[in-house]
Design a protein around this motif. Sequence first.
Motif, PDB file in Angstrom:
ATOM      1  N   LYS A  14      51.622 -68.333  13.020  1.00  0.00           N
ATOM      2  CA  LYS A  14      52.515 -68.150  14.167  1.00  0.00           C
ATOM      3  C   LYS A  14      52.369 -66.791  14.847  1.00  0.00           C
ATOM      4  CE  LYS A  14      57.107 -67.589  13.927  1.00  0.00           C
ATOM      5  NZ  LYS A  14      58.519 -68.009  13.786  1.00  0.00           N
ATOM      6  N   ASP A  40      58.036 -62.100  15.052  1.00  0.00           N
ATOM      7  CA  ASP A  40      57.980 -63.133  16.101  1.00  0.00           C
ATOM      8  C   ASP A  40      58.948 -62.860  17.240  1.00  0.00           C
ATOM      9  OD1 ASP A  40      60.385 -63.643  14.835  1.00  0.00           O
ATOM     10  OD2 ASP A  40      60.035 -65.793  14.555  1.00  0.00           O
ATOM     11  N   ASN A  44      59.522 -69.655  17.947  1.00  0.00           N
ATOM     12  CA  ASN A  44      59.401 -70.613  16.851  1.00  0.00           C
ATOM     13  C   ASN A  44      58.738 -71.907  17.308  1.00  0.00           C
ATOM     14  OD1 ASN A  44      61.044 -68.993  14.898  1.00  0.00           O
ATOM     15  ND2 ASN A  44      62.608 -69.350  16.452  1.00  0.00           N
TER      16      ASN A  44
END
Length: 458
Positions: free
Chosen positions: A22, A103, A225
């Motif tokens: 990610k 993130d 996400n």
Amino acid sequence: MSVKAIILAAGQGTRMKSDLPKVLHEVAGRPLVSWALGAVHEAGIEDVVVVVGHGAERVTELLPDTVTVAVQEEQLGTGHAARIGLEAMPVGEGDTVVVLPGDMPLLTAGSVAALLDARAGAAAALLTAQVADPAGYGRVRRDASGAVAAIIEEADASDDEKTITEVSSGVFAFDGAVLGDLLAALEPDNAQDEYYLPDVIARLAGDGRPPAAVRMAAEELTGVNSHEQLAAAGRLMRERINRHWMAAGVAMIDPDRVYIDAGVVLEPGAMLYPGTHLEGATAIGAGARIGPDTFVRDSVIGSGSHVWYSVLRNARVAERVEVGPYASLRPGADLADGSKAGTFVEIKQSTVGPRSKVPHLAYLGDATLGEDVNIGAGTITCNYDGFAKHRTIIGDRAFTGSDTMLVAPLEIGDDGWTGAGSVITQDVPSGALAVERSQQKVVPGYAERRRKKAQEGK
Ligand code: UD1
Ligand code: CA
């Protein structure tokens, strides 16, 4: 006292449904984890541990050597990841440790600095934000006095708690002396059976050491996400980057349609039209006009140049150059001051000298052009013989007629000419004309004879 940071970047990012870890997904051309690193560096924190897990090798590869890497083999939660990170760095009395997710690309150094200020007066501090839609974020529960009492994850929140619109950013600063004990005491007794880093907040509050909370702009909270959130973060970052460049004197007709990577540099007075994409290590000079619909990657465009409806990759365009519409400048294309690469022109690994013009329908590969050259429409350097590439050298003031095939290796001297439609296989001396085509035959009265034949039914 010193400040250290732990960036949590071990998660898989299941909701991205992608093989790429990610934190390697990009916003404005920069991986998420690099944005986190940038924010802590800019806030003056040099000592950084990045906790990696999923795709550990690929993530480690792009981190600078100055960063310590800790591996979390099994992703047991953010609290567990923070513990692994803490084990990888010596923390002493009086140290402050910032823990942040990898993130959250819009987090600013200013907010990290505000967090550190707040931490100075408490055992811990956290960044929170007031949002319209708190779904997916940990809710900040406050007690009757307004002090932070706990952070409740979405999966564990009651219907009542779910209506709380102040959420936790996941960015914390801790007194280094207490963090180790707090993390060691975490238990995975929650809906996700994970060690939650935010649980340390309730522990501190319960111990009579309420953490300080600092509100930041909701925009900064934007976590990634899913691809939808990645696009939303990209949009916000684009707005931020475009605002920055407009304030620096760059003009944009429609900033919503201008895409500038984080590493790009522009000079004031540049003008960007809709559909302009500037990527990688690109630099744009003062007064240059780019677009509409132009893609530029790892290229330099000098001041006063005009580039429209074109694609540039690893190209160098000097000053007052005209490029396009519909030109493709590939790696090694190097256009000097006042030159031109016009409509449907492709140039690769070639130098075009000052004021030389390649106005229409041409391919130049592995060529070197002097000054004031004129390349006729349809001229092509036949640089590849199926096995190797060969060079074409064209001298100052040379002129190629339309539809000239230049079979390399080949040299045309200064002031050399080629006739239209020629396939040139031998060098052309300075000042000479080379023509390679059959003599034209003229048949007088042909049309009249042809018509008569047809009328007589022949
Ligand atoms: C987390 C917070 C939530 C906060 C939100 C802000 C927890 C339990 N929840 O939720 O309170 O509102 O961030 O964006 O902390 N990671 C690891 N190892 C793990 C698990 C996660 O390194 O075992 C990393 C991930 O790579 C990611 C970060 O920690 O960079 C946050 O994890 P994520 O799963 O995205 O947490 P959220 O559900 O967003
Ligand atoms: Ca997250």
